[in-house]
Design a protein around this motif. Structure first.
Motif, PDB file in Angstrom:
ATOM      1  N   ARG A  42       0.826  -1.212   0.000  1.00  0.00           N
ATOM      2  CA  ARG A  42       0.000   0.000   0.000  1.00  0.00           C
ATOM      3  C   ARG A  42       0.859   1.260   0.000  1.00  0.00           C
ATOM      4  NH1 ARG A  42      -2.310   2.760  -2.278  1.00  0.00           N
ATOM      5  NH2 ARG A  42      -4.068   1.382  -2.543  1.00  0.00           N
ATOM      6  N   TYR A  43       1.950   1.274   0.795  1.00  0.00           N
ATOM      7  CA  TYR A  43       2.712   2.509   0.974  1.00  0.00           C
ATOM      8  C   TYR A  43       4.000   2.573   0.150  1.00  0.00           C
ATOM      9  CZ  TYR A  43      -0.725   3.253   4.554  1.00  0.00           C
ATOM     10  OH  TYR A  43      -1.925   3.410   5.199  1.00  0.00           O
ATOM     11  N   PHE A  44       4.329   1.494  -0.593  1.00  0.00           N
ATOM     12  CA  PHE A  44       5.531   1.500  -1.428  1.00  0.00           C
ATOM     13  C   PHE A  44       5.194   1.074  -2.854  1.00  0.00           C
ATOM     14  CE2 PHE A  44       9.348  -0.869  -3.007  1.00  0.00           C
ATOM     15  CZ  PHE A  44      10.140   0.224  -3.253  1.00  0.00           C
ATOM     16  N   THR A  45       4.864  -0.202  -3.047  1.00  0.00           N
ATOM     17  CA  THR A  45       4.649  -0.724  -4.399  1.00  0.00           C
ATOM     18  C   THR A  45       3.500  -0.030  -5.127  1.00  0.00           C
ATOM     19  OG1 THR A  45       5.425  -2.875  -3.616  1.00  0.00           O
ATOM     20  CG2 THR A  45       4.305  -2.838  -5.747  1.00  0.00           C
ATOM     21  N   TYR A  46       2.359   0.104  -4.449  1.00  0.00           N
ATOM     22  CA  TYR A  46       1.148   0.623  -5.098  1.00  0.00           C
ATOM     23  C   TYR A  46       0.687   1.940  -4.473  1.00  0.00           C
ATOM     24  CZ  TYR A  46       1.013  -4.050  -7.142  1.00  0.00           C
ATOM     25  OH  TYR A  46       1.313  -5.197  -7.813  1.00  0.00           O
ATOM     26  N   ASP A  78       0.769   4.842  -5.547  1.00  0.00           N
ATOM     27  CA  ASP A  78       0.156   5.761  -6.515  1.00  0.00           C
ATOM     28  C   ASP A  78      -1.241   5.322  -6.941  1.00  0.00           C
ATOM     29  OD1 ASP A  78       1.354   3.489  -7.687  1.00  0.00           O
ATOM     30  OD2 ASP A  78       1.451   4.477  -9.634  1.00  0.00           O
ATOM     31  N   ARG A  79      -1.699   4.165  -6.492  1.00  0.00           N
ATOM     32  CA  ARG A  79      -2.990   3.650  -6.929  1.00  0.00           C
ATOM     33  C   ARG A  79      -4.116   4.249  -6.097  1.00  0.00           C
ATOM     34  NH1 ARG A  79      -1.762  -1.165 -10.001  1.00  0.00           N
ATOM     35  NH2 ARG A  79       0.188  -0.608 -10.974  1.00  0.00           N
ATOM     36  N   ASP A  80      -5.334   4.100  -6.608  1.00  0.00           N
ATOM     37  CA  ASP A  80      -6.524   4.657  -5.972  1.00  0.00           C
ATOM     38  C   ASP A  80      -6.627   4.197  -4.516  1.00  0.00           C
ATOM     39  OD1 ASP A  80      -9.355   4.880  -5.156  1.00  0.00           O
ATOM     40  OD2 ASP A  80      -9.621   5.588  -7.214  1.00  0.00           O
ATOM     41  N   LYS A  81      -6.892   5.147  -3.615  1.00  0.00           N
ATOM     42  CA  LYS A  81      -6.973   4.848  -2.186  1.00  0.00           C
ATOM     43  C   LYS A  81      -8.368   5.125  -1.630  1.00  0.00           C
ATOM     44  CE  LYS A  81      -2.164   6.345  -1.570  1.00  0.00           C
ATOM     45  NZ  LYS A  81      -1.899   6.879  -2.895  1.00  0.00           N
ATOM     46  N   SER A  82      -9.343   5.431  -2.496  1.00  0.00           N
ATOM     47  CA  SER A  82     -10.643   5.888  -2.008  1.00  0.00           C
ATOM     48  C   SER A  82     -11.465   4.784  -1.346  1.00  0.00           C
ATOM     49  CB  SER A  82     -11.438   6.535  -3.139  1.00  0.00           C
ATOM     50  OG  SER A  82     -11.710   5.583  -4.143  1.00  0.00           O
ATOM     51  N   ALA A  83     -11.230   3.557  -1.687  1.00  0.00           N
ATOM     52  CA  ALA A  83     -12.016   2.456  -1.109  1.00  0.00           C
ATOM     53  C   ALA A  83     -11.110   1.563  -0.271  1.00  0.00           C
ATOM     54  CB  ALA A  83     -12.701   1.664  -2.210  1.00  0.00           C
ATOM     55  N   ARG A  84     -10.423   2.165   0.703  1.00  0.00           N
ATOM     56  CA  ARG A  84      -9.410   1.450   1.488  1.00  0.00           C
ATOM     57  C   ARG A  84      -9.973   0.227   2.214  1.00  0.00           C
ATOM     58  NH1 ARG A  84      -4.418   3.612   3.094  1.00  0.00           N
ATOM     59  NH2 ARG A  84      -4.560   4.663   1.126  1.00  0.00           N
ATOM     60  N   THR A  85     -11.187   0.309   2.770  1.00  0.00           N
ATOM     61  CA  THR A  85     -11.757  -0.827   3.501  1.00  0.00           C
ATOM     62  C   THR A  85     -11.990  -2.007   2.567  1.00  0.00           C
ATOM     63  OG1 THR A  85     -12.820   0.676   5.038  1.00  0.00           O
ATOM     64  CG2 THR A  85     -13.664  -1.562   4.987  1.00  0.00           C
ATOM     65  N   LYS A  86     -12.571  -1.725   1.385  1.00  0.00           N
ATOM     66  CA  LYS A  86     -12.788  -2.788   0.394  1.00  0.00           C
ATOM     67  C   LYS A  86     -11.444  -3.337  -0.086  1.00  0.00           C
ATOM     68  CE  LYS A  86     -17.268  -3.089  -0.635  1.00  0.00           C
ATOM     69  NZ  LYS A  86     -18.039  -4.312  -0.760  1.00  0.00           N
ATOM     70  N   GLU A  87     -10.485  -2.433  -0.319  1.00  0.00           N
ATOM     71  CA  GLU A  87      -9.163  -2.855  -0.758  1.00  0.00           C
ATOM     72  C   GLU A  87      -8.559  -3.825   0.250  1.00  0.00           C
ATOM     73  OE1 GLU A  87      -5.862   0.014  -2.082  1.00  0.00           O
ATOM     74  OE2 GLU A  87      -5.323  -0.516  -0.020  1.00  0.00           O
ATOM     75  N   LEU A  88      -8.605  -3.453   1.537  1.00  0.00           N
ATOM     76  CA  LEU A  88      -8.043  -4.307   2.584  1.00  0.00           C
ATOM     77  C   LEU A  88      -8.798  -5.630   2.658  1.00  0.00           C
ATOM     78  CD1 LEU A  88      -6.006  -4.740   4.838  1.00  0.00           C
ATOM     79  CD2 LEU A  88      -7.562  -3.533   6.386  1.00  0.00           C
TER      80      LEU A  88
END
Length: 170
Positions: free
Chosen positions: A64-68, A70-80
């Motif tokens: 989340r904080y290195f590789t990706y 730059d990717r969309d962070k708006s749906a962090r709960t769904k992403e996790l």
């Protein structure tokens, strides 16, 4: 910029960053599992599951904080949630191989455990790379990636529940 050398260069950069985070997670995974194997009386696969879970936490932070980052962070709960779901599949792959080696073949020396841990991590990593870049850390807006991943998972579940053709009655 379409496909071509720019896209290939970006993919190579992504693979390198994924590999750096994965290498750290692998060191954590091996370190925790071997400490637990040698310092506790925990059953081997149980200790390895704990190590895998610790590594998954390290990997999420790195991805989340290195590789990706730059990717969309708006749906962090769904992403996790998706990250954890696909990580759980990777955990089953890794630990299933270790379980089969120990309980199916009796290969449980320290060296054998670590060899099958490498095999399991390797296969789990291939699955994780594909699933994370395809579903979790999409370059698309996150809501589209999440909807796509959810429909993929629902289709897999529906496929598993669907009767096989030979079982149907005409």
């Amino acid at each position: 910029m379409g496909h071509g050398s720019g896209g290939l260069r970006r993919l190579a950069h992504e693979v390198a960053k994924f590999g750096a985070v994965g290498a750290l997670g692998t060191v954590v995974n091996f370190g925790v599992s071997n400490l637990l194997w040698h310092l506790t009386s925990l059953q081997a696969v149980r200790a390895n599951v704990i190590a895998t879970v610790v590594a998954i936490g390290v990997n999420y932070l790195g991805f989340r904080y290195f590789t990706y980052r730059d990717r969309d962070k708006s749906a962090r709960t769904k992403e996790l949630s998706l990250f954890l779901a696909f990580s759980a599949v990777g955990l089953v792959i890794e630990n299933g191989i270790l379980y089969a080696a120990i309980y199916g073949f009796g290969w449980e020396s320290s060296l054998q455990r670590n060899i099958f841990k490498v095999v399991g991590i390797g296969l789990g990593t291939l699955f994780r790379f594909w699933s994370y870049r395809t579903w979790v850390f999409k370059a698309l807006p996150a809501h589209e990636a999440v909807a796509s991943a959810e429909s993929f998972l629902e289709a897999q579940a529906a496929e598993a529940d669907r009767p096989k053709p030979e079982a149907r009655v005409s």
